[in-house]
Scaffold this active site. Structure first.
Site, mmCIF file in Angstrom:
data_model
loop_
_atom_site.group_PDB
_atom_site.id
_atom_site.type_symbol
_atom_site.label_atom_id
_atom_site.label_comp_id
_atom_site.label_asym_id
_atom_site.label_seq_id
_atom_site.Cartn_x
_atom_site.Cartn_y
_atom_site.Cartn_z
ATOM 1 N N GLY A 51 85.067 -20.955 3.793
ATOM 2 C CA GLY A 51 85.308 -21.082 5.226
ATOM 3 C C GLY A 51 85.227 -19.741 5.916
ATOM 4 O O GLY A 51 84.597 -18.805 5.422
ATOM 5 N N CYS A 52 85.854 -19.634 7.056
ATOM 6 C CA CYS A 52 85.823 -18.399 7.847
ATOM 7 C C CYS A 52 86.181 -17.193 6.986
ATOM 8 O O CYS A 52 87.242 -17.144 6.380
ATOM 9 C CB CYS A 52 86.784 -18.515 9.026
ATOM 10 S SG CYS A 52 86.961 -16.985 9.955
ATOM 11 N N PHE A 53 85.296 -16.207 6.963
ATOM 12 C CA PHE A 53 85.525 -15.078 6.073
ATOM 13 C C PHE A 53 86.651 -14.151 6.530
ATOM 14 O O PHE A 53 87.146 -13.351 5.744
ATOM 15 C CB PHE A 53 84.244 -14.274 5.819
ATOM 16 C CG PHE A 53 83.347 -14.012 6.997
ATOM 17 C CD1 PHE A 53 83.825 -13.806 8.279
ATOM 18 C CD2 PHE A 53 81.972 -13.965 6.806
ATOM 19 C CE1 PHE A 53 82.980 -13.548 9.339
ATOM 20 C CE2 PHE A 53 81.094 -13.707 7.857
ATOM 21 C CZ PHE A 53 81.608 -13.499 9.133
ATOM 22 N N TRP A 54 87.082 -14.239 7.780
ATOM 23 C CA TRP A 54 88.168 -13.370 8.228
ATOM 24 C C TRP A 54 89.415 -13.528 7.351
ATOM 25 O O TRP A 54 89.979 -12.554 6.884
ATOM 26 C CB TRP A 54 88.544 -13.695 9.669
ATOM 27 C CG TRP A 54 87.492 -13.423 10.693
ATOM 28 C CD1 TRP A 54 86.377 -12.653 10.553
ATOM 29 C CD2 TRP A 54 87.468 -13.923 12.035
ATOM 30 N NE1 TRP A 54 85.653 -12.649 11.717
ATOM 31 C CE2 TRP A 54 86.294 -13.407 12.653
ATOM 32 C CE3 TRP A 54 88.316 -14.746 12.774
ATOM 33 C CZ2 TRP A 54 85.970 -13.704 13.973
ATOM 34 C CZ3 TRP A 54 87.981 -15.039 14.089
ATOM 35 C CH2 TRP A 54 86.817 -14.520 14.686
#
Length: 215
Positions: A51-54
């Site tokens: 998912g979102c790499f942040w």
């Protein structure tokens, strides 16, 4: 990307989950892998997409033995490895992180345990949380035959611990670093609505649930 559209259009209170999807606010109790990659004296790399790499980047930055984490795109071509192009969901990339680690201090198996226990939900279909599309898929990109063998064995080992089938795919493909503004986004933007709503609970859960792994 959907996370950007949500943030631009709604205040924090409206960043709600689709029905049936829960935030990662706890650690799934998973065992250490029964099979692991033998330690070496040289730094190693692992590439995971969740998912979102942040938030995935932020989770792995907390761990002892991790020397660096880079957000990027894996599974597509260099020509299309940009935020704008990957956001079209037509390039084949997954948002991913490349982890550089000291195998004398943390093993590949332990990284897998964190990946499945807290970094994302490996049972979600079609994305992660509010972010929908194939670029948010759950995937492992083994960097060696040993990593591939251990990843496959660990998925078989932990599958009974989840109420739903694992959707994680084992894939091949190059990793391309994302734009500079995506790197260390969690650290540089602590009050960002997406970070507050989705990623801070995950990092807090990691620090509470697996304190022995925290640097």
């Amino acid at each position: 990307m959907i996370r950007m559209l949500l943030i631009a259009a709604a205040p924090l209170a409206l960043l709600a989950l689709p029905a049936g999807i829960a935030r990662s606010e706890h650690v799934v109790p998973l065992p250490q892998p029964a099979l692991d990659v033998p330690p070496t004296s040289a730094s190693q790399t692992a590439v995971f997409a969740g998912g979102c790499f942040w938030g995935v980047e932020a989770v792995f930055r907390q761990l002892k033995g991790v020397r660096g984490v880079t957000s990027g795109y894996a599974g597509g071509t260099a020509a299309d490895a940009s935020y704008a192009k990957v956001s079209t969901e037509r390039t084949g990339h997954a948002e991913a992180v490349r982890i550089t680690y000291d195998p004398a201090r943390i093993s590949y198996g332990t990284l897998l345990r964190v990946f499945f226990a807290i970094a994302h939900d490996p049972t979600q279909v079609g994305g992660q949380g509010p972010d929908r599309g194939p670029s948010y898929r759950s995937a492992i990109f083994p960097q060696s035959p040993d990593q591939m063998r251990v990843a496959r064995a660990y998925m078989a080992q932990i599958a009974p611990a989840f109420r739903k089938p694992l959707t994680t795919r084992i894939e091949q493909g190059r990793f391309f670093p994302a734009e500079a503004y995506h790197q260390r986004f969690f650290d540089r933007n602590p009050t960002h609505p997406y970070i507050v709503a989705w990623d801070k609970p995950r990092v807090a859960a990691l620090r509470t649930g697996l304190p022995a792994l925290i640097r």
